[in-house]
Design a protein around this motif. Structure first.
Motif, PDB file in Angstrom:
ATOM      1  N   PRO A  53       0.803  -1.233   0.000  1.00  0.00           N
ATOM      2  CA  PRO A  53       0.000   0.000   0.000  1.00  0.00           C
ATOM      3  C   PRO A  53       0.838   1.286   0.000  1.00  0.00           C
ATOM      4  O   PRO A  53       0.514   2.238  -0.726  1.00  0.00           O
ATOM      5  CB  PRO A  53      -0.831  -0.111   1.281  1.00  0.00           C
ATOM      6  N   LEU A  54       1.909   1.316   0.765  1.00  0.00           N
ATOM      7  CA  LEU A  54       2.750   2.514   0.781  1.00  0.00           C
ATOM      8  C   LEU A  54       3.515   2.654  -0.533  1.00  0.00           C
ATOM      9  O   LEU A  54       3.649   3.759  -1.072  1.00  0.00           O
ATOM     10  CB  LEU A  54       3.705   2.504   1.971  1.00  0.00           C
ATOM     11  N   PHE A  55       4.011   1.554  -1.053  1.00  0.00           N
ATOM     12  CA  PHE A  55       4.681   1.565  -2.352  1.00  0.00           C
ATOM     13  C   PHE A  55       3.763   2.168  -3.410  1.00  0.00           C
ATOM     14  O   PHE A  55       4.158   3.060  -4.169  1.00  0.00           O
ATOM     15  CB  PHE A  55       5.079   0.128  -2.731  1.00  0.00           C
TER      16      PHE A  55
ATOM     17  N   ASP B  78       4.839  -6.638  -8.193  1.00  0.00           N
ATOM     18  CA  ASP B  78       4.817  -8.089  -8.389  1.00  0.00           C
ATOM     19  C   ASP B  78       6.125  -8.595  -8.995  1.00  0.00           C
ATOM     20  O   ASP B  78       6.623  -9.660  -8.618  1.00  0.00           O
ATOM     21  CB  ASP B  78       3.633  -8.485  -9.270  1.00  0.00           C
ATOM     22  N   ALA B  79       6.694  -7.815  -9.912  1.00  0.00           N
ATOM     23  CA  ALA B  79       7.961  -8.211 -10.543  1.00  0.00           C
ATOM     24  C   ALA B  79       9.116  -8.213  -9.544  1.00  0.00           C
ATOM     25  O   ALA B  79      10.093  -8.936  -9.729  1.00  0.00           O
ATOM     26  CB  ALA B  79       8.280  -7.278 -11.707  1.00  0.00           C
ATOM     27  N   PHE B  80       9.001  -7.422  -8.499  1.00  0.00           N
ATOM     28  CA  PHE B  80      10.033  -7.399  -7.459  1.00  0.00           C
ATOM     29  C   PHE B  80       9.957  -8.631  -6.550  1.00  0.00           C
ATOM     30  O   PHE B  80      10.825  -8.814  -5.695  1.00  0.00           O
ATOM     31  CB  PHE B  80       9.922  -6.137  -6.610  1.00  0.00           C
ATOM     32  N   GLY B  81       8.946  -9.480  -6.717  1.00  0.00           N
ATOM     33  CA  GLY B  81       8.864 -10.726  -5.954  1.00  0.00           C
ATOM     34  C   GLY B  81       8.534 -10.541  -4.488  1.00  0.00           C
ATOM     35  O   GLY B  81       9.347 -10.918  -3.629  1.00  0.00           O
ATOM     36  N   PRO B  82       7.373  -9.974  -4.193  1.00  0.00           N
ATOM     37  CA  PRO B  82       7.021  -9.764  -2.783  1.00  0.00           C
ATOM     38  C   PRO B  82       6.950 -11.067  -1.999  1.00  0.00           C
ATOM     39  O   PRO B  82       6.709 -12.132  -2.567  1.00  0.00           O
ATOM     40  CB  PRO B  82       5.650  -9.086  -2.852  1.00  0.00           C
TER      41      PRO B  82
ATOM     42  N   ALA C  15       5.397 -13.471   1.305  1.00  0.00           N
ATOM     43  CA  ALA C  15       4.046 -13.953   1.607  1.00  0.00           C
ATOM     44  C   ALA C  15       3.187 -12.877   2.277  1.00  0.00           C
ATOM     45  O   ALA C  15       1.955 -12.930   2.210  1.00  0.00           O
ATOM     46  CB  ALA C  15       4.117 -15.191   2.492  1.00  0.00           C
ATOM     47  N   ASP C  16       3.822 -11.886   2.898  1.00  0.00           N
ATOM     48  CA  ASP C  16       3.095 -10.783   3.532  1.00  0.00           C
ATOM     49  C   ASP C  16       2.973  -9.568   2.619  1.00  0.00           C
ATOM     50  O   ASP C  16       2.618  -8.480   3.077  1.00  0.00           O
ATOM     51  CB  ASP C  16       3.775 -10.395   4.847  1.00  0.00           C
ATOM     52  N   ASP C  17       3.270  -9.757   1.328  1.00  0.00           N
ATOM     53  CA  ASP C  17       3.146  -8.718   0.307  1.00  0.00           C
ATOM     54  C   ASP C  17       4.058  -7.525   0.580  1.00  0.00           C
ATOM     55  O   ASP C  17       3.643  -6.365   0.523  1.00  0.00           O
ATOM     56  CB  ASP C  17       1.681  -8.268   0.158  1.00  0.00           C
ATOM     57  N   ARG C  18       5.346  -7.842   0.825  1.00  0.00           N
ATOM     58  CA  ARG C  18       6.364  -6.830   1.088  1.00  0.00           C
ATOM     59  C   ARG C  18       7.579  -7.110   0.212  1.00  0.00           C
ATOM     60  O   ARG C  18       7.841  -8.258  -0.133  1.00  0.00           O
ATOM     61  CB  ARG C  18       6.790  -6.856   2.554  1.00  0.00           C
ATOM     62  N   ILE C  19       8.303  -6.048  -0.102  1.00  0.00           N
ATOM     63  CA  ILE C  19       9.566  -6.196  -0.828  1.00  0.00           C
ATOM     64  C   ILE C  19      10.673  -5.561   0.004  1.00  0.00           C
ATOM     65  O   ILE C  19      10.410  -4.736   0.886  1.00  0.00           O
ATOM     66  CB  ILE C  19       9.524  -5.548  -2.229  1.00  0.00           C
ATOM     67  N   LEU C  20      11.894  -5.929  -0.295  1.00  0.00           N
ATOM     68  CA  LEU C  20      13.049  -5.352   0.393  1.00  0.00           C
ATOM     69  C   LEU C  20      13.287  -3.916  -0.073  1.00  0.00           C
ATOM     70  O   LEU C  20      13.147  -3.617  -1.268  1.00  0.00           O
ATOM     71  CB  LEU C  20      14.304  -6.167   0.127  1.00  0.00           C
ATOM     72  N   VAL C  21      13.680  -3.067   0.847  1.00  0.00           N
ATOM     73  CA  VAL C  21      14.059  -1.700   0.510  1.00  0.00           C
ATOM     74  C   VAL C  21      15.169  -1.724  -0.541  1.00  0.00           C
ATOM     75  O   VAL C  21      15.140  -0.970  -1.518  1.00  0.00           O
ATOM     76  CB  VAL C  21      14.507  -0.927   1.779  1.00  0.00           C
ATOM     77  N   THR C  22      16.132  -2.607  -0.361  1.00  0.00           N
ATOM     78  CA  THR C  22      17.253  -2.683  -1.305  1.00  0.00           C
ATOM     79  C   THR C  22      16.801  -3.112  -2.703  1.00  0.00           C
ATOM     80  O   THR C  22      17.378  -2.675  -3.695  1.00  0.00           O
ATOM     81  CB  THR C  22      18.344  -3.644  -0.789  1.00  0.00           C
ATOM     82  N   THR C  23      15.769  -3.940  -2.771  1.00  0.00           N
ATOM     83  CA  THR C  23      15.234  -4.356  -4.069  1.00  0.00           C
ATOM     84  C   THR C  23      14.671  -3.159  -4.815  1.00  0.00           C
ATOM     85  O   THR C  23      14.918  -2.983  -6.016  1.00  0.00           O
ATOM     86  CB  THR C  23      14.150  -5.435  -3.884  1.00  0.00           C
ATOM     87  N   TRP C  24      13.921  -2.317  -4.095  1.00  0.00           N
ATOM     88  CA  TRP C  24      13.354  -1.144  -4.754  1.00  0.00           C
ATOM     89  C   TRP C  24      14.446  -0.163  -5.156  1.00  0.00           C
ATOM     90  O   TRP C  24      14.450   0.364  -6.266  1.00  0.00           O
ATOM     91  CB  TRP C  24      12.314  -0.472  -3.867  1.00  0.00           C
ATOM     92  N   ALA C  25      15.402   0.081  -4.281  1.00  0.00           N
ATOM     93  CA  ALA C  25      16.486   1.017  -4.600  1.00  0.00           C
ATOM     94  C   ALA C  25      17.250   0.549  -5.839  1.00  0.00           C
ATOM     95  O   ALA C  25      17.530   1.345  -6.749  1.00  0.00           O
ATOM     96  CB  ALA C  25      17.420   1.181  -3.409  1.00  0.00           C
ATOM     97  N   THR C  26      17.558  -0.721  -5.902  1.00  0.00           N
ATOM     98  CA  THR C  26      18.246  -1.268  -7.075  1.00  0.00           C
ATOM     99  C   THR C  26      17.376  -1.145  -8.313  1.00  0.00           C
ATOM    100  O   THR C  26      17.865  -0.803  -9.396  1.00  0.00           O
ATOM    101  CB  THR C  26      18.642  -2.739  -6.835  1.00  0.00           C
TER     102      THR C  26
END
Length: 177
Positions: free
Chosen positions: A115-117, A136-140, A142-153
């Motif tokens: 939601p924040l993303f 979805d492409a970032f591979g969330p 099971a709790d529908d979260r991604i790593l901060v580092t994944t988004w930064a990259t």
């Protein structure tokens, strides 16, 4: 420059032109910064200040590097050939990527909830359907979260002229015209 990168350039220009007047200027960055900070209600003052500084640096770097005629605005013709130049914009992109991704992690757990993303990316101006495709492409998890580092990259990859088939390409597909 790869075709995918050229499409990303066009989209970035349209997003940076936050007021829709066909050029990019300082007011556009102020408008976009305000929208993003409004979406980041749970973030602390330090994270907000870092994003504000990153947006300001983006504008300053663009103005210094791309405003060929010194009129205080950047046209698409000035923007297109140079914006994805890692030698010119690498440090600016890295700062922006880190600040925006950190803004998406107000509790400091290293994870960004969908939601924040979505709120932050919508504030920048991306299409909601494309934002979900990117998340979805970032591979969330099971709790529908991604790593901060994944988004930064992912942000850094988005601005790389030689990258194709990256998650960020989902932001330019199915865009309403």
């Amino acid at each position: 420059m790869r075709t995918e990168a050229a499409k990303r350039v066009e989209l970035v220009f349209s997003l940076f032109d936050a007021n829709g007047d066909g050029v990019i200027d300082s007011d556009d960055f102020d408008l976009m910064t305000g929208r993003v900070l409004e979406a980041a209600v749970a973030s602390d003052d330090g994270a907000k200040a870092a994003v504000r500084a990153a947006f300001r640096r983006w504008w300053t770097t663009l103005a210094m590097e791309l405003d060929a005629d010194g009129d205080g605005v950047i046209t698409l013709d000035e923007f297109r050939p140079f914006v994805l130049d890692p030698k010119r914009f690498g440090p600016t992109i890295t700062e922006f990527a880190g600040a925006l991704a950190a803004l998406g992690d107000p509790d400091g757990d290293g994870l960004i909830e969908r939601p924040l993303f979505v709120s932050l990316m919508t504030a920048i101006g991306f299409e909601v359907e494309n934002i979900h495709a990117l998340f979805d492409a970032f591979g969330p998890d099971a709790d529908d979260r991604i790593l901060v580092t994944t988004w930064a990259t992912g942000i850094e990859d988005y601005y790389a002229p030689d990258m194709a088939g990256i998650p960020g390409d989902r932001l330019v597909t199915a865009r309403a015209v």
